[in-house]
Design a protein around this motif. Structure first.
Motif, PDB file in Angstrom:
ATOM      1  N   TYR A  88      19.815  16.585  43.754  1.00  0.00           N
ATOM      2  CA  TYR A  88      19.251  17.406  44.813  1.00  0.00           C
ATOM      3  C   TYR A  88      20.277  18.444  45.246  1.00  0.00           C
ATOM      4  O   TYR A  88      21.472  18.158  45.336  1.00  0.00           O
ATOM      5  N   SER A  89      19.804  19.609  45.557  1.00  0.00           N
ATOM      6  CA  SER A  89      20.661  20.589  46.210  1.00  0.00           C
ATOM      7  C   SER A  89      20.765  20.210  47.685  1.00  0.00           C
ATOM      8  O   SER A  89      20.017  19.362  48.182  1.00  0.00           O
ATOM      9  N   THR A 111      32.118  11.851  54.374  1.00  0.00           N
ATOM     10  CA  THR A 111      32.284  11.034  53.166  1.00  0.00           C
ATOM     11  C   THR A 111      33.314  11.612  52.212  1.00  0.00           C
ATOM     12  O   THR A 111      33.651  10.984  51.209  1.00  0.00           O
ATOM     13  N   GLY A 112      33.816  12.816  52.492  1.00  0.00           N
ATOM     14  CA  GLY A 112      34.744  13.471  51.583  1.00  0.00           C
ATOM     15  C   GLY A 112      34.073  14.479  50.676  1.00  0.00           C
ATOM     16  O   GLY A 112      34.687  15.013  49.755  1.00  0.00           O
ATOM     17  N   ASP A 117      31.402  19.720  45.266  1.00  0.00           N
ATOM     18  CA  ASP A 117      30.285  18.805  45.030  1.00  0.00           C
ATOM     19  C   ASP A 117      28.994  19.504  45.438  1.00  0.00           C
ATOM     20  O   ASP A 117      28.502  19.344  46.553  1.00  0.00           O
ATOM     21  N   ALA A 118      28.450  20.278  44.533  1.00  0.00           N
ATOM     22  CA  ALA A 118      27.320  21.136  44.884  1.00  0.00           C
ATOM     23  C   ALA A 118      25.980  20.427  44.745  1.00  0.00           C
ATOM     24  O   ALA A 118      24.956  21.037  44.954  1.00  0.00           O
ATOM     25  N   TRP A 119      25.994  19.142  44.393  1.00  0.00           N
ATOM     26  CA  TRP A 119      24.738  18.433  44.208  1.00  0.00           C
ATOM     27  C   TRP A 119      24.849  17.011  44.729  1.00  0.00           C
ATOM     28  O   TRP A 119      25.932  16.445  44.856  1.00  0.00           O
ATOM     29  N   ASP A 124      23.706   8.963  46.443  1.00  0.00           N
ATOM     30  CA  ASP A 124      24.034   9.672  47.682  1.00  0.00           C
ATOM     31  C   ASP A 124      22.835   9.684  48.626  1.00  0.00           C
ATOM     32  O   ASP A 124      22.969   9.459  49.836  1.00  0.00           O
ATOM     33  N   MET A 125      21.667   9.944  48.061  1.00  0.00           N
ATOM     34  CA  MET A 125      20.465  10.052  48.892  1.00  0.00           C
ATOM     35  C   MET A 125      20.129   8.715  49.553  1.00  0.00           C
ATOM     36  O   MET A 125      19.761   8.665  50.733  1.00  0.00           O
TER      37      MET A 125
END
Length: 450
Positions: A88-89, A111-112, A117-119, A124-125
């Motif tokens: 996801y963007s 989270t750092g 980290d472009a995605w 993550d979601m």
């Protein structure tokens, strides 16, 4: 099933231009010969490539490491938690979660997450959706952000320890056996996979242990008298101790980092054992300095006296010094802040070898302690603090007077008679040395060592 990506989609996800991605594909770093499409594993590889390029490595060098040692393959295998799913963007994630972009970015930064980290992937979601549910349950955004930072920092240190210790104590010994790069990789991968099955259960175990202890301390807060209770701002009353080695820097310079690390390891074990026996907590360690927290000043003083007694009994050991203050502290992100902390930190800076400096607040709260004398030192101005602070030295009569021992002027080691390796008479005063290495250092520049 893994999400298939075209080169344009891959470029959009990772932020790299198509031309650069095609160069990396030509070098054999990403993609597969059987298809023009890419998978989320390629995104993982790209993250590593981007990191290495930022550190100055050329693509050719990275490709060589992949061919000879399977660098990218092993990285993906060891960091993958399964199918990465879709990506996801930031805009897509924001819309799915129902968060404004600044709120999402705040959590990601905690989270750092960086601009590189472009995605966002499905893992993550899922984590972000958990935070969203916590927010909906009533947790303030600031509180959740603090918690995320603690998780990220603490578990980041755990992961770093796993990787660093494996590298130095498994990977390097394999190289020392004369194995080829490919053989080292294969043996390391097997060892990592075995260790990995143990790591996450160990993290869960220590979390449960830590949670049990934290809940006991929370019960104590609930039962304290009104004057000592915490408040909604995160403030509570506590005794703060700073303790360090009085001569660690010259010791490291004289004896070398490896020998100094051994002394630090002995010292660290002593400190942690004393803290545990006195219901305290190690807040943090920076080099030879420890910040400790206790619910009551009596426990803090007992711990400092125990550390002093134990280190005095050690052979060839440098002196410790401590500072203790009692008062309100502010809890933030796994740390404690405020004037009480600042005063305790300045006390240890002002302490001499073997000194335990305490404030009048500690002395009054502790009261009379059998075998301990609070020697008044008057008021002093402590660096960085306005006004003066009334100080006392806590002295236990039963602790051996270690400061009467000879002290190596170079490394600061305190020596028993049988531990003296060399002596030198200087202007009528005998100097003692722990080793033949410290003696010539002193002879070469006696003015450096007082």
């Amino acid at each position: 099933m893994a999400q298939a990506l075209t080169v344009l989609e891959l470029s959009e996800r990772c932020g790299e231009p198509v031309e650069r991605l095609e160069t990396w594909r030509s070098a054999g770093l990403i993609g597969h010969e059987s298809t023009d499409l890419y998978t989320p594993d390629d995104l993982r590889r790209i993250r590593l490539i981007q990191f290495l390029v930022r550190r100055g490595f050329q693509v050719e060098k990275i490709a060589q490491a992949k061919r000879e040692a399977g660098l990218l393959t092993s990285y993906v295998e060891l960091t993958s938690s399964g199918d990465i799913g879709r990506t996801y963007s930031l805009d897509e994630a924001s819309a799915r979660l129902g968060w404004a972009a600044p709120t999402l970015r705040s959590f990601l930064e905690a989270t750092g997450f960086t601009e590189q980290d472009a995605w966002i992937d499905d893992d993550d979601m899922r984590a972000l959706e958990t935070l969203k549910r916590a927010e909906e349950a009533g947790f303030p955004e600031d509180t959740l952000t603090q918690l995320v930072r603690v998780y990220a920092d603490a578990l980041g240190r755990v992961a770093e320890a796993e990787v660093r210790l494996f590298h130095f104590h498994i990977h390097e010994p394999l190289k020392a056996q004369g194995l080829s790069a490919r053989e080292v990789l294969e043996a390391s991968t097997v060892a990592r996979q075995r260790a990995r099955s143990l790591m996450e259960p160990a993290v869960l175990y220590f979390h449960r242990r830590g949670l049990e202890r934290a809940m006991r301390e929370d019960a104590l807060l609930h039962l304290q008298e009104d004057a000592d209770r915490s408040d909604p701002s995160g403030q509570l009353r506590a005794a703060v101790v700073f303790v360090d080695l009085s001569s660690f820097t010259p010791l490291a310079e004289a004896m070398g980092d490896d020998a100094a690390a051994e002394v630090l390891d002995r010292y660290g074990r002593l400190v942690r054992e004393a803290v545990g026996r006195n219901d305290g907590r190690v807040v943090k360690q920076i080099g030879d300095g420890f910040m400790l927290l206790f619910p009551k000043p009596h426990d803090a003083l007992a711990c400092a006296l125990t550390i002093e007694a134990r280190t005095v009994a050690e052979s060839q050991f440098t002196a410790v010094r401590s500072g203790i203050h009692w008062g309100p502290v502010l809890y933030r992100e796994g740390d404690y802040l405020g004037t009480t902390v600042n005063v305790a930190a300045r006390l240890v800076d002002a302490a001499a070898r073997h000194q335990i400096l305490v404030t009048d607040a500690v002395r009054r709260e502790v009261g009379s302690v059998p075998g301990v004398v609070f020697a008044p030192l008057g008021t002093r101005h402590l660096r960085g603090l306005s006004g003066e602070v009334e100080l006392f030295e806590a002295v236990a009569a039963k602790i051996q007077r270690a400061w009467e021992r000879p002290v190596d002027p170079v490394c600061g080691m305190e020596l028993q008679v049988e531990e003296i390796a060399a002596r030198l008479l200087v202007e009528g005063t005998e100097r003692s040395f722990c080793s033949q290495e410290c003696l010539p250092r002193f002879v070469a520049a006696p003015e450096w060592y007082g």
